[in-house]
Scaffold this motif. Sequence first.
Motif, PDB file in Angstrom:
ATOM      1  N   ASN A   9       0.872  -1.161   0.000  1.00  0.00           N
ATOM      2  CA  ASN A   9       0.000   0.000   0.000  1.00  0.00           C
ATOM      3  C   ASN A   9       0.912   1.215   0.000  1.00  0.00           C
ATOM      4  OD1 ASN A   9       0.794   0.534   2.666  1.00  0.00           O
ATOM      5  ND2 ASN A   9      -1.052  -0.340   3.552  1.00  0.00           N
ATOM      6  N   HIS A  10       0.435   2.364   0.352  1.00  0.00           N
ATOM      7  CA  HIS A  10       1.230   3.582   0.195  1.00  0.00           C
ATOM      8  C   HIS A  10       2.476   3.640   1.077  1.00  0.00           C
ATOM      9  CE1 HIS A  10      -1.400   4.549   3.557  1.00  0.00           C
ATOM     10  NE2 HIS A  10      -0.522   5.472   3.906  1.00  0.00           N
ATOM     11  N   ASN A  11       2.473   3.057   2.258  1.00  0.00           N
ATOM     12  CA  ASN A  11       3.645   3.220   3.116  1.00  0.00           C
ATOM     13  C   ASN A  11       4.250   1.927   3.651  1.00  0.00           C
ATOM     14  OD1 ASN A  11       1.549   2.647   4.879  1.00  0.00           O
ATOM     15  ND2 ASN A  11       2.310   3.985   6.491  1.00  0.00           N
ATOM     16  N   VAL A  12       3.681   0.792   3.310  1.00  0.00           N
ATOM     17  CA  VAL A  12       4.179  -0.500   3.790  1.00  0.00           C
ATOM     18  C   VAL A  12       4.003  -1.524   2.684  1.00  0.00           C
ATOM     19  CG1 VAL A  12       3.754  -2.373   5.452  1.00  0.00           C
ATOM     20  CG2 VAL A  12       3.627  -0.007   6.212  1.00  0.00           C
ATOM     21  N   GLY A  70       7.793   1.362   3.812  1.00  0.00           N
ATOM     22  CA  GLY A  70       7.849   2.019   2.510  1.00  0.00           C
ATOM     23  C   GLY A  70       8.548   3.360   2.522  1.00  0.00           C
ATOM     24  N   ASP A  71       8.669   3.972   3.693  1.00  0.00           N
ATOM     25  CA  ASP A  71       9.318   5.277   3.766  1.00  0.00           C
ATOM     26  C   ASP A  71      10.819   5.188   3.548  1.00  0.00           C
ATOM     27  OD1 ASP A  71       6.909   6.551   4.221  1.00  0.00           O
ATOM     28  OD2 ASP A  71       7.123   6.497   6.405  1.00  0.00           O
ATOM     29  N   ARG A 103       7.948   0.686  15.935  1.00  0.00           N
ATOM     30  CA  ARG A 103       6.664   0.455  16.596  1.00  0.00           C
ATOM     31  C   ARG A 103       5.950   1.783  16.822  1.00  0.00           C
ATOM     32  NH1 ARG A 103       9.783  -3.190  19.985  1.00  0.00           N
ATOM     33  NH2 ARG A 103       9.769  -5.162  18.879  1.00  0.00           N
ATOM     34  N   GLY A 104       4.618   1.726  16.807  1.00  0.00           N
ATOM     35  CA  GLY A 104       3.827   2.924  17.068  1.00  0.00           C
ATOM     36  C   GLY A 104       3.695   3.859  15.885  1.00  0.00           C
ATOM     37  N   LYS A 105       4.048   3.386  14.704  1.00  0.00           N
ATOM     38  CA  LYS A 105       3.988   4.224  13.501  1.00  0.00           C
ATOM     39  C   LYS A 105       2.888   3.787  12.527  1.00  0.00           C
ATOM     40  CE  LYS A 105       8.866   5.455  13.509  1.00  0.00           C
ATOM     41  NZ  LYS A 105      10.107   5.487  12.727  1.00  0.00           N
ATOM     42  N   GLY A 106       2.083   2.803  12.917  1.00  0.00           N
ATOM     43  CA  GLY A 106       1.024   2.314  12.037  1.00  0.00           C
ATOM     44  C   GLY A 106       1.480   1.250  11.059  1.00  0.00           C
ATOM     45  N   ILE A 107       2.727   0.852  11.130  1.00  0.00           N
ATOM     46  CA  ILE A 107       3.249  -0.172  10.207  1.00  0.00           C
ATOM     47  C   ILE A 107       2.550  -1.506  10.436  1.00  0.00           C
ATOM     48  CG2 ILE A 107       5.312  -1.516   9.592  1.00  0.00           C
ATOM     49  CD1 ILE A 107       6.945   1.065  10.151  1.00  0.00           C
TER      50      ILE A 107
END
Length: 182
Positions: A9-12, A70-71, A103-107
Amino acid sequence: MKIKGIIMNHNVSIRPITEADTDKIVKWRNAPSVMEHFIYRTPLTAEDHLNWFRSRVQTGKVAQFVIVDGDNGEEVGSVYLRDIDMENKKCEYGIFIGEDSCRGKGIGSAAAKLALDYAFGELGLNRVFLRVFADNLRAIKSYENAGFVCEGKFRDDVIIGGKAYDMVFMGILREDWKKVKD
């Protein structure tokens, strides 16, 4: 069952695990910050992981992926669907983020959504469930963000080191996933 390519998806993104990932999986899985959230806390060896990979992943009983941020392209953990039961169209979900800084970044929530896309879209399952320690509120929130709902709490369900722990059971059905996905 062969897992094809990268799902993103857009970031993972998640990619199928390979034997070459053994050292990283062992490192992540044995990290105290990961192990404390597992029911089975025996340290994992490379031999254990290779046995898992060959007897479970390569036989299609488990679909396991490496999670990629993804970042920055960093591999940060693993997500898996275990005990895939095609007759009853269900499996158990599991995840661990091995890199503390991620952790805590929505990954985790994003990786869960990708794994659910695979479970419901590619495998055609109807139900995905998980077990989580009742005091692991961060994980429960992440699972809820991915669409899982609480289905019950089993009191004193697991005993580790002489201490009893409550477990929360969560699940998501194909029809719920379709609503969350749309």
